[in-house]
Design an enzyme around this catalytic site. Structure first.
Site, short mmCIF file in Angstrom:
data_model
loop_
_atom_site.label_atom_id
_atom_site.label_comp_id
_atom_site.label_asym_id
_atom_site.label_seq_id
_atom_site.Cartn_x
_atom_site.Cartn_y
_atom_site.Cartn_z
N VAL A 71 0.84 -1.21 0.00
CA VAL A 71 0.00 0.00 0.00
C VAL A 71 0.87 1.26 0.00
O VAL A 71 0.61 2.22 -0.74
CB VAL A 71 -0.95 0.00 1.22
CG1 VAL A 71 -1.80 1.26 1.23
CG2 VAL A 71 -1.82 -1.24 1.21
N LYS A 99 -7.56 -1.92 8.82
CA LYS A 99 -8.89 -2.22 9.35
C LYS A 99 -8.83 -2.99 10.66
O LYS A 99 -9.69 -2.82 11.52
CB LYS A 99 -9.73 -2.98 8.32
CG LYS A 99 -9.06 -4.23 7.75
CD LYS A 99 -8.39 -3.96 6.43
CE LYS A 99 -7.47 -5.07 6.03
NZ LYS A 99 -6.91 -4.92 4.70
N GLU A 104 -10.55 5.43 4.56
CA GLU A 104 -11.26 4.92 3.37
C GLU A 104 -10.61 3.66 2.81
O GLU A 104 -11.28 2.74 2.34
CB GLU A 104 -11.31 6.01 2.29
CG GLU A 104 -12.17 5.69 1.10
CD GLU A 104 -13.66 5.65 1.44
OE1 GLU A 104 -14.20 4.52 1.47
OE2 GLU A 104 -14.27 6.72 1.67
N VAL A 158 -11.57 -0.24 3.97
CA VAL A 158 -12.77 -1.01 3.60
C VAL A 158 -12.94 -1.00 2.08
O VAL A 158 -13.16 0.04 1.48
CB VAL A 158 -14.04 -0.43 4.26
CG1 VAL A 158 -15.23 -1.33 3.96
CG2 VAL A 158 -13.86 -0.27 5.76
N GLY A 186 -0.41 -9.97 -4.11
CA GLY A 186 -0.42 -8.95 -3.06
C GLY A 186 -1.79 -8.67 -2.49
O GLY A 186 -2.01 -7.66 -1.83
N LYS A 191 -13.76 -5.22 8.45
CA LYS A 191 -14.35 -4.19 7.58
C LYS A 191 -15.84 -4.01 7.90
O LYS A 191 -16.36 -2.89 7.87
CB LYS A 191 -14.17 -4.60 6.12
CG LYS A 191 -12.70 -4.60 5.69
CD LYS A 191 -12.52 -5.32 4.37
CE LYS A 191 -11.05 -5.36 3.96
NZ LYS A 191 -10.80 -6.33 2.88
N GLY A 198 -5.22 -4.54 -3.62
CA GLY A 198 -4.22 -4.13 -4.61
C GLY A 198 -3.50 -2.87 -4.18
O GLY A 198 -3.99 -2.10 -3.35
#
Ligand code: HSE
Length: 452
Positions: free
Chosen positions: A32, A123, A147, A150, A205, A223, A320
């Site tokens: 990320v 999360k 944001e 989730v 990933g 989530k 992703g």
């Protein structure tokens, strides 16, 4: 490789905040973090045009500094001390994308205590420590945005908190784990086995550091707690979610569901009822013609039923690198626009102001009310009528009874019931299991019509 952020940052004293770029400190530069860094650099001009100011990553904490340097280049100070970034005086916003719950909680609380806004895609952290983190953020007048936590690319938190704000939300339901949806799709469409499909999801990933979180339904439950909190104005309560993953799911049930006109999806469901709320994650049968049945691969799909809006549905990548970055950066743009606003004027963390939150009762498993699919192994095909009669005698609303078209497994009776409390289904199945006609373990799965 180590470059000291303190030495390399320029002092900011006297520069009005809104005149200079938003200065971001990032913890974690994995899937990320690297995506966020890349998209921020690539779309710099558009993002600044929307935010009204630039957004710059000015410091990164990473475990593997040479790897991090390979991603961010020479110009950005690196450290292996996350707390240094979380508390650094020249950081406006902490982006926490390292994951985990123990140290991450400490970094986030430290950043908040130092007056920094926080953006996280974590999360698990918010599902377990959200109440404490949001309370600290309120106390210090800073924002915590999530944001990316989730359904990554789908702006579902914004949709619930802002777009649907006029509504009394009745239910939220969806496919909110990309890894398990990818696995189920690969197994169904390409005949891959479970382990092979999981290995592919990991290579791409999609999976959590510990993939048990994905396949046991825990990630989806994390989530779901955030969705439910925003939908109903109730605090995040991970412990209240009934969680079932896909590890016990058998290929024969995927095939039998198809025979009946359904597909099996791992669903997260939060439903408000008069007596309380149902919070549950489980594999469930969805009608094959329903849009949700066509959410495949690592994609996510979420439906929200509002009393005024009716049913709305959201679709997009559920996992992703840049897909999550899209959400993280959207939160950063919101942060860039916050300067000069009073905390009370901002969108509340969970959509409702703290005084308006309410503890809704979480309903136990026995009270969950749905239709059911039963697969009953029998000794002989002609026992189909005995099975139907047995269930009907226990007031189970039997709607359809057929023989499975499975040659390998021996005769199997498939039953679809109408809506019934889970407690009654459990009792009837327990009794059925002991009857002479039944030749093996009875499988039950919920059926969700997801109708408006
Ligand atoms: N492991 C998660 C998933 C990543 O598969 O959905 C995105 O939250």
């Amino acid at each position: 490789m180590y470059r000291d952020p303190v030495l390399s940052l320029q002092p900011l004293a006297g520069v009005p905040a809104a005149m200079r770029p938003l200065r971001v400190g990032m913890i974690g530069i994995g899937t990320v973090g690297s995506g966020t860094f890349r998209v921020l650099a690539r779309n710099q001009a558009e993002i600044a045009g929307r935010a009204g100011r630039g957004i710059e990553v000015v410091m990164v904490a990473a475990r593997n500094l040479p790897r991090a340097a390979g991603i961010v280049g020479d110009g950005i100070p690196l450290t292996d001390d996350p707390m240094h970034v979380a508390t650094h005086p020249d950081i406006d916003v902490l982006v926490e994308v390292a994951g985990g719950t123990g140290p991450a909680r400490d970094w986030v609380l430290a950043a908040i205590a130092h007056g920094k806004h926080v953006v996280t895609a974590n999360k698990a952290l918010l599902a377990e420590h959200g109440a404490e983190i949001f309370a600290a953020a309120r106390q210090h007048g800073v924002a915590v945005a999530y944001e990316g936590a989730v359904a990554v690319s789908i702006p579902i938190i914004k949709a619930l908190r802002e777009g649907l704000t006029a509504n009394r939300i009745e239910w939220v339901a969806g496919i909110i784990n990309g890894t398990t949806n990818f696995i189920l799709s690969k197994m169904r469409d390409e005949g891959l086995d479970f382990a092979g499909a999981l290995a592919q999801a990991q290579a791409l990933g999609y999976a959590e550091a510990d993939p048990a979180f994905d396949i046991e339904g825990i990630d989806a439950a994390h989530k779901l707690t955030l969705l439910a909190a925003n939908a109903f104005g109730t605090p995040v309560r991970f412990a209240d979610v009934q969680v079932e993953g896909i590890t016990a799911l058998q290929g024969v049930d995927v095939a039998c569901a198809e025979q009946l006109g359904y597909r099996i999806k791992l669903l997260g469901i939060a439903r408000r009822r008069e007596e309380g709320v149902e919070l549950r994650v489980q594999p469930a049968l969805v009608p094959a013609a329903h849009l949700m049945a066509h959410v495949n691969g690592s994609m996510n799909g979420i439906m929200v039923k509002g009393d005024a809006s009716g049913v709305t549905m959201y679709y997009g990548a559920g996992a992703g690198s840049e897909q999550t970055a899209s959400a993280v950066i959207a939160d950063l743009v919101d942060m860039a626009r916050l300067d000069g606003t009073h905390a009370a004027q901002r969108v509340p963390h969970l959509g409702f102001h703290a005084h308006a939150m309410s503890q809704l009762k979480a309903l136990p498993r026995a009270a969950v009310h749905t239709s059911h699919y039963l697969r009953v192994p029998v000794h002989a095909a002609n026992q189909i009528e005995a099975v139907a009669a047995f269930l009907a005698a226990r007031r189970i609303p039997v709607q359809q009874v057929v023989l499975a078209a499975q040659e390998k497994t021996g005769p199997q009776v498939l039953v679809l019931t109408g809506p019934a409390p889970q407690g009654e289904i459990d009792l009837a199945v327990h009794a059925l299991q002991a009857s002479a006609a039944v030749a093996g373990a009875v499988t039950t799965l919920r059926v969700e019509t997801l109708a408006g």
